[in-house]
Design a protein around this motif. Structure first.
Motif, PDB file in Angstrom:
ATOM      1  N   MET A 180      -4.988   6.198  19.844  1.00  8.24           N
ATOM      2  CA  MET A 180      -5.792   5.048  20.275  1.00  8.24           C
ATOM      3  C   MET A 180      -7.260   5.426  20.159  1.00  8.24           C
ATOM      4  N   PHE A 181      -8.043   4.544  19.623  1.00  8.69           N
ATOM      5  CA  PHE A 181      -9.457   4.851  19.449  1.00  8.69           C
ATOM      6  C   PHE A 181     -10.316   3.636  19.811  1.00  8.69           C
ATOM      7  N   PRO A 182     -11.537   3.917  20.267  1.00  9.32           N
ATOM      8  CA  PRO A 182     -12.417   2.811  20.661  1.00  9.32           C
ATOM      9  C   PRO A 182     -13.018   2.131  19.453  1.00  9.32           C
ATOM     10  N   THR A 183     -13.236   0.837  19.557  1.00  8.00           N
ATOM     11  CA  THR A 183     -14.104   0.159  18.589  1.00  8.00           C
ATOM     12  C   THR A 183     -15.050  -0.716  19.409  1.00  8.00           C
ATOM     13  N   GLU A 184     -16.035  -1.287  18.753  1.00  7.33           N
ATOM     14  CA  GLU A 184     -17.005  -2.123  19.473  1.00  7.33           C
ATOM     15  C   GLU A 184     -16.377  -3.418  19.988  1.00  7.33           C
ATOM     16  N   THR A 185     -15.217  -3.813  19.408  1.00  2.00           N
ATOM     17  CA  THR A 185     -14.563  -5.047  19.877  1.00  2.00           C
ATOM     18  C   THR A 185     -13.581  -4.716  21.000  1.00  2.00           C
ATOM     19  N   VAL A 186     -12.491  -4.042  20.647  1.00  2.00           N
ATOM     20  CA  VAL A 186     -11.464  -3.620  21.612  1.00  2.00           C
ATOM     21  C   VAL A 186     -10.887  -2.306  21.088  1.00  2.00           C
ATOM     22  N   TYR A 187     -10.077  -1.631  21.917  1.00  2.00           N
ATOM     23  CA  TYR A 187      -9.450  -0.375  21.466  1.00  2.00           C
ATOM     24  C   TYR A 187      -8.323  -0.661  20.474  1.00  2.00           C
ATOM     25  N   GLY A 188      -8.157   0.237  19.509  1.00  2.00           N
ATOM     26  CA  GLY A 188      -7.106   0.069  18.504  1.00  2.00           C
ATOM     27  C   GLY A 188      -6.052   1.161  18.606  1.00  2.00           C
ATOM     28  N   LEU A 189      -4.851   0.825  18.162  1.00  2.00           N
ATOM     29  CA  LEU A 189      -3.747   1.799  18.112  1.00  2.00           C
ATOM     30  C   LEU A 189      -3.550   2.118  16.631  1.00  2.00           C
ATOM     31  N   GLY A 190      -4.092   3.248  16.202  1.00  2.00           N
ATOM     32  CA  GLY A 190      -4.219   3.503  14.764  1.00  2.00           C
ATOM     33  C   GLY A 190      -3.146   4.408  14.187  1.00  2.00           C
ATOM     34  N   ALA A 191      -2.804   4.149  12.925  1.00  2.00           N
ATOM     35  CA  ALA A 191      -1.886   5.015  12.183  1.00  2.00           C
ATOM     36  C   ALA A 191      -2.365   5.062  10.737  1.00  2.00           C
ATOM     37  N   ASP A 192      -2.083   6.172  10.083  1.00  2.00           N
ATOM     38  CA  ASP A 192      -2.382   6.312   8.658  1.00  2.00           C
ATOM     39  C   ASP A 192      -1.757   5.117   7.919  1.00  2.00           C
ATOM     40  N   ALA A 193      -2.602   4.309   7.286  1.00  2.00           N
ATOM     41  CA  ALA A 193      -2.122   3.077   6.647  1.00  2.00           C
ATOM     42  C   ALA A 193      -1.116   3.355   5.532  1.00  2.00           C
ATOM     43  N   GLU A 194      -1.125   4.584   4.997  1.00  2.00           N
ATOM     44  CA  GLU A 194      -0.204   4.898   3.896  1.00  2.00           C
ATOM     45  C   GLU A 194       1.057   5.621   4.380  1.00  2.00           C
ATOM     46  N   ASN A 195       1.139   5.804   5.691  1.00  2.00           N
ATOM     47  CA  ASN A 195       2.325   6.457   6.250  1.00  2.00           C
ATOM     48  C   ASN A 195       3.218   5.377   6.885  1.00  2.00           C
ATOM     49  N   ILE A 196       4.216   4.967   6.142  1.00  2.00           N
ATOM     50  CA  ILE A 196       5.028   3.817   6.557  1.00  2.00           C
ATOM     51  C   ILE A 196       5.697   4.046   7.912  1.00  2.00           C
ATOM     52  N   GLU A 197       6.185   5.260   8.128  1.00  2.00           N
ATOM     53  CA  GLU A 197       6.845   5.559   9.408  1.00  2.00           C
ATOM     54  C   GLU A 197       5.858   5.443  10.572  1.00  2.00           C
ATOM     55  N   ALA A 198       4.641   5.950  10.349  1.00  2.00           N
ATOM     56  CA  ALA A 198       3.625   5.901  11.417  1.00  2.00           C
ATOM     57  C   ALA A 198       3.256   4.450  11.738  1.00  2.00           C
ATOM     58  N   VAL A 199       3.127   3.617  10.705  1.00  2.00           N
ATOM     59  CA  VAL A 199       2.777   2.207  10.944  1.00  2.00           C
ATOM     60  C   VAL A 199       3.945   1.498  11.645  1.00  2.00           C
ATOM     61  N   ARG A 200       5.158   1.860  11.227  1.00  2.00           N
ATOM     62  CA  ARG A 200       6.343   1.271  11.867  1.00  2.00           C
ATOM     63  C   ARG A 200       6.356   1.589  13.366  1.00  2.00           C
ATOM     64  N   LYS A 201       5.929   2.808  13.694  1.00  2.00           N
ATOM     65  CA  LYS A 201       5.909   3.228  15.096  1.00  2.00           C
ATOM     66  C   LYS A 201       4.888   2.403  15.892  1.00  2.00           C
ATOM     67  N   VAL A 202       3.760   2.100  15.267  1.00  2.00           N
ATOM     68  CA  VAL A 202       2.747   1.262  15.931  1.00  2.00           C
ATOM     69  C   VAL A 202       3.352  -0.101  16.292  1.00  2.00           C
ATOM     70  N   TYR A 203       4.069  -0.696  15.344  1.00  2.00           N
ATOM     71  CA  TYR A 203       4.729  -1.981  15.629  1.00  2.00           C
ATOM     72  C   TYR A 203       5.700  -1.837  16.791  1.00  2.00           C
ATOM     73  N   SER A 204       6.477  -0.757  16.774  1.00  2.00           N
ATOM     74  CA  SER A 204       7.516  -0.665  17.806  1.00  2.00           C
ATOM     75  C   SER A 204       6.902  -0.374  19.170  1.00  2.00           C
ATOM     76  N   ILE A 205       5.845   0.445  19.238  1.00  2.00           N
ATOM     77  CA  ILE A 205       5.201   0.716  20.531  1.00  2.00           C
ATOM     78  C   ILE A 205       4.639  -0.575  21.120  1.00  2.00           C
ATOM     79  N   LYS A 206       4.051  -1.407  20.271  1.00  2.00           N
ATOM     80  CA  LYS A 206       3.449  -2.672  20.734  1.00  2.00           C
ATOM     81  C   LYS A 206       4.483  -3.756  21.016  1.00  2.00           C
ATOM     82  N   GLY A 207       5.681  -3.570  20.493  1.00  2.00           N
ATOM     83  CA  GLY A 207       6.689  -4.631  20.597  1.00  2.00           C
ATOM     84  C   GLY A 207       6.295  -5.796  19.703  1.00  2.00           C
ATOM     85  N   ARG A 208       5.666  -5.481  18.578  1.00  2.00           N
ATOM     86  CA  ARG A 208       5.132  -6.527  17.699  1.00  2.00           C
ATOM     87  C   ARG A 208       6.114  -6.843  16.573  1.00  2.00           C
TER      88      ARG A 208
END
Ligand code: TXA
Ligand code: MG
Length: 316
Positions: free
Chosen positions: A1-29
């Protein structure tokens, strides 16, 4: 999780499919809802987007780094999981110094030197975005937090999510349109490029922030018309146990004992900065209902109104 000027983001390497999948599952998205790519600088845009119209560079020149997301045709480097299977991709370049440092270092760590983080807001799907690190800690299950690294960058200065503008149809003759209002207003954008003024509800592209019920509190929230607000607060108060009231401007008079008043700024920039923290605070106090005084019908309030109406929509 990292800060941005808008809101905090939950970031993953955009080219790592498993990592992005994990972001979806953590968020319940749901997997069909695309996430935004975060880049350190506009120079990397052509790696992630294709058929980029001049309008993108014109806007980036003025507003990047900053709270503006551009929706463009995706390049073949963007995995489908990032875009929810759509052929477009949302890209932004945040200005927060900590976000910049992380993104610069991350981009360099890749062989091609153009790494990007796919990052939704760091909250559970449909809930309020976090504007400081403690919001993030309170949002997620302890098991997940063990695996997630939270970078504290203080309070997000803008406080609501970036403006999203769709430029993906420009090459086919469609005008640019705003998909999600934000700190950078339609008026700001219309000074730089031609813009279609569009009813947000008729949007066919999947933008989760455009779902009617989003940015939701746990406590039922209602937006109250100004005239009703000052006259009928005590009538409403009789119907509920404990009522939290968010207002700006003149303090309501004749306030019953079961009503707690929460003051907000009459300046939309400051109102936006504090809104989510205030809603989280009120939510933690277990009121029966939250009333929010409706906002001035002026363009600079559009983004805040959008978030509050969507927060209220689930309780109607
Ligand atoms: O300020 C922000 O934009 C924050 C910070 C962390 O950068 N991020 C954010 O992400 O608000 P998220 O995932 O909570 O909201 C992103 C919105 C969603 O509504 C998503 O549907 C939309 O952007 N979006 C992403 N890619 C899109 C695309 N290709 N076309 C249309 N909408 C897109
Ligand atoms: Mg979000």
């Amino acid at each position: 999780m990292f800060p941005t000027e808008t809101v905090y983001g939950l970031g993953a390497d955009a080219e790592n499919i498993e990592a992005v999948r994990k972001v979806y599952s953590i968020k319940g998205r749901p997997l069909s809802h695309p996430v935004i790519l975060h880049l350190p600088k506009v120079d990397d845009l052509a790696y992630w987007a294709s058929d980029i119209p001049d309008e993108a560079y014109k806007l980036a020149d003025i507003f990047w780094p900053g709270p503006l997301t551009l929706v463009l045709k995706k390049s073949s480097n963007v995995p489908d999981i990032v875009t929810g299977g759509q052929n477009t991709v949302g890209i932004r370049c945040p200005s927060h110094p900590v976000a910049q440092e992380i993104l610069i270092a991350f981009a360099k760590s890749k062989n091609h030197k153009k790494g990007a983080l796919a990052a939704p807001s760091a909250n559970m799907f449909g809930k309020i975005s976090p504007t400081c690190s403690s919001h993030v800690y309170n949002e997620f299950n302890k098991e997940y937090l063990k695996e997630i690294f939270v970078v504290d960058g203080g309070v997000s200065n803008i406080g609501i999510e970036s403006t999203i503008i769709d430029l993906s149809g420009i090459r086919e003759g469609k005008k640019a349109s705003v998909l999600r209002p934000g700190h950078i207003t339609e008026m700001n954008i219309a000074k730089i490029i031609e813009l279609e003024s569009k009813d947000l509800s008729s949007n066919s592209i999947v933008v989760s922030g455009s779902l009617k019920s989003h940015y939701a509190t746990i406590t039922p929230l209602t937006v109250i018309d100004d005239t009703f607000f000052s006259k009928n607060l005590s009538v409403f108060a009789q119907k509920v146990d404990r009522l939290a009231v968010l207002y700006y401007g003149d303090k309501p008079i004749n306030v019953e004992e079961n009503i707690d008043l929460y003051y907000m700024s009459s300046d939309p920039i400051i109102y936006a900065r504090h809104l989510y923290a205030m809603l989280r605070k009120i939510d933690s106090k277990k009121y029966s209902r939250i009333f929010v005084k409706d906002l001035p019908f002026l363009a600079e309030w559009d983004a805040i109104r959008d978030r509050l109406y969507k927060a209220a929509a689930g309780f109607n």
